[in-house]
Design an enzyme around this catalytic site. Structure first.
Site, PDB file in Angstrom:
ATOM      1  N   LYS B  96      26.596   6.593   4.045  1.00  0.00           N
ATOM      2  CA  LYS B  96      26.556   5.223   3.528  1.00  0.00           C
ATOM      3  C   LYS B  96      26.496   5.349   2.019  1.00  0.00           C
ATOM      4  O   LYS B  96      25.483   5.781   1.463  1.00  0.00           O
ATOM      5  CB  LYS B  96      25.336   4.450   4.046  1.00  0.00           C
ATOM      6  CG  LYS B  96      25.224   3.074   3.384  1.00  0.00           C
ATOM      7  CD  LYS B  96      23.981   2.302   3.768  1.00  0.00           C
ATOM      8  CE  LYS B  96      23.839   1.106   2.813  1.00  0.00           C
ATOM      9  NZ  LYS B  96      22.667   0.265   3.131  1.00  0.00           N
ATOM     10  N   ALA B 183      23.110  -5.976   3.781  1.00  0.00           N
ATOM     11  CA  ALA B 183      22.174  -6.473   2.759  1.00  0.00           C
ATOM     12  C   ALA B 183      22.134  -7.989   2.663  1.00  0.00           C
ATOM     13  O   ALA B 183      23.156  -8.659   2.738  1.00  0.00           O
ATOM     14  CB  ALA B 183      22.471  -5.906   1.373  1.00  0.00           C
ATOM     15  N   ALA B 205      17.709  -3.945   7.086  1.00  0.00           N
ATOM     16  CA  ALA B 205      16.488  -3.143   7.082  1.00  0.00           C
ATOM     17  C   ALA B 205      15.281  -4.043   6.849  1.00  0.00           C
ATOM     18  O   ALA B 205      14.519  -4.342   7.775  1.00  0.00           O
ATOM     19  CB  ALA B 205      16.559  -2.049   6.012  1.00  0.00           C
ATOM     20  N   SER B 206      15.150  -4.532   5.613  1.00  0.00           N
ATOM     21  CA  SER B 206      13.945  -5.282   5.240  1.00  0.00           C
ATOM     22  C   SER B 206      13.662  -6.467   6.152  1.00  0.00           C
ATOM     23  O   SER B 206      12.495  -6.761   6.429  1.00  0.00           O
ATOM     24  CB  SER B 206      14.072  -5.813   3.805  1.00  0.00           C
ATOM     25  OG  SER B 206      14.406  -4.780   2.917  1.00  0.00           O
TER      26      SER B 206
END
Lengths: 70, 256
Positions: B96, B183, B205-206
């Site tokens: 990535k 994102a 992710a977050s």
């Protein structure tokens, strides 16, 4: 005799004749090398060459491993 | 749900998880399992002798393919070296690719990104670039031989969702490689919207790792990706300015 290198950003004394394998061990990385990689002066040193790649004075050695991220 | 094919690999799950931000490896394990993800990202950092546990063992247990990233790199040169280190560490040629231009917005540096992508493709890597939502840059990355393009919805960790759905649509319509929304996802509806817009997968992710209950949010994201994909392929009704009755307009009783 020792050889002084920058190991993961810290000044580090290794025995004369030390190799990348010794640097990997010195930072406490797993001995099987899984998930670990090393570079000297910005160039990747393949795991197969760790034991034969000697370190010279002032080498910048980076030993990295996989962590949570991304 | 059809399989997601990237380069020579197929994935049944269209949700890819980043492993950053979890409070512990146990929390990460529970969330990755709940997400159903088959691919998870990791970063490379200096060895910390006090660190406990192995993220690779946990991801192996979860059956995840490990995708190393180049997070933290600001130049093509650093990103290329990091990708080569990751190839050594993880015995994978997949990466990535992240080349960040600014540590406040964390937006990609387009020039450095394209340079790094070209060099890594030439070196035999399967490159999945984290890119801005610029359709022209996405095309240039595809032309450079990237195996997918991964436009942001909004800046990393911002939770702002898909800031420019129009650009995302342009990318989806012209791409010949998988488009992975990467994102900016904040909550489940953002992930569903990305899939409804025609993305092939979502990477987040977050939104999971920093939520109050990561495993529950991971479940929500799995369902959102599945629902968005299904809705996209079911063919939505057109938007209309006025209402259209769904009950018959004939045969209405005269009651007064």
């Amino acid at each position: 005799m020792t050889v002084t290198v920058k190991l993961n950003g810290e000044t580090h004394e290794l025995p004369d004749g030390a190799t990348v394998a010794d640097a990997v061990a010195a930072v406490g990385a797993p001995s099987d090398g899984r998930g670990v990689a090393a570079a000297v002066d910005g160039e990747v040193v393949p795991r197969s060459a760790w034991a034969s790649h000697p370190l010279a004075v002032d080498d910048r050695v980076e030993v990295l491993r996989a962590v949570q991220g991304g | 749900m059809g399989a997601l094919k990237i380069a020579d690999r197929e994935f049944d799950s269209r949700l890819i998880v980043g492993t950053g931000g979890f409070r512990s490896l146990d929390s990460m394990r529970d969330a990755v399992r709940a997400s159903g993800a088959e691919m998870a990202t990791v970063a490379l950092r200096r060895v910390d002798p006090s660190a406990r546990g192995s993220i690779l063992e946990v991801l192996d247990d979860c059956g995840c393919f490990v995708l190393p990233n180049t997070a933290g790199c600001f130049t093509a040169r650093d990103a290329v070296t990091t990708a080569r280190l990751a190839r050594e560490a993880l015995e994978t040629s997949w990466v990535k690719l992240e080349v960040i231009g600014d540590d406040k917005t964390l937006l990609p540096d387009p020039g450095e990104l394209l340079d790094a992508a070209e060099e890594l493709v030439a070196d035999g890597f399967t490159v999945l670039p984290y890119t801005s939502d610029d359709p022209i840059l996405a095309r240039r990355l595809e032309d450079a031989g990237c195996a997918a393009v991964m436009p942001l919805g909004s800046p990393i960790g911002s939770g702002m969702g898909i800031a420019n759905p129009y650009n995302l649509r342009l990318i989806v319509e012209s791409a010949r490689v998988p488009v992975i929304l990467d994102a900016g996802i904040g909550t489940a509806s953002d992930a569903a919207l990305a899939m409804e817009a025609g993305c092939d997968a979502v990477l987040l992710a977050s939104a999971v790792s920093r939520s109050r209950d990561p495993a529950a949010m991971a479940t929500a994201m799995r369902k959102a990706v599945e629902a968005g994909y299904a809705a996209r392929h079911a063919g939505r009704i057109p938007r209309r300015l006025y209402g259209e009755a769904s009950s018959p307009v004939e045969g209405v009783a005269e009651l007064t």
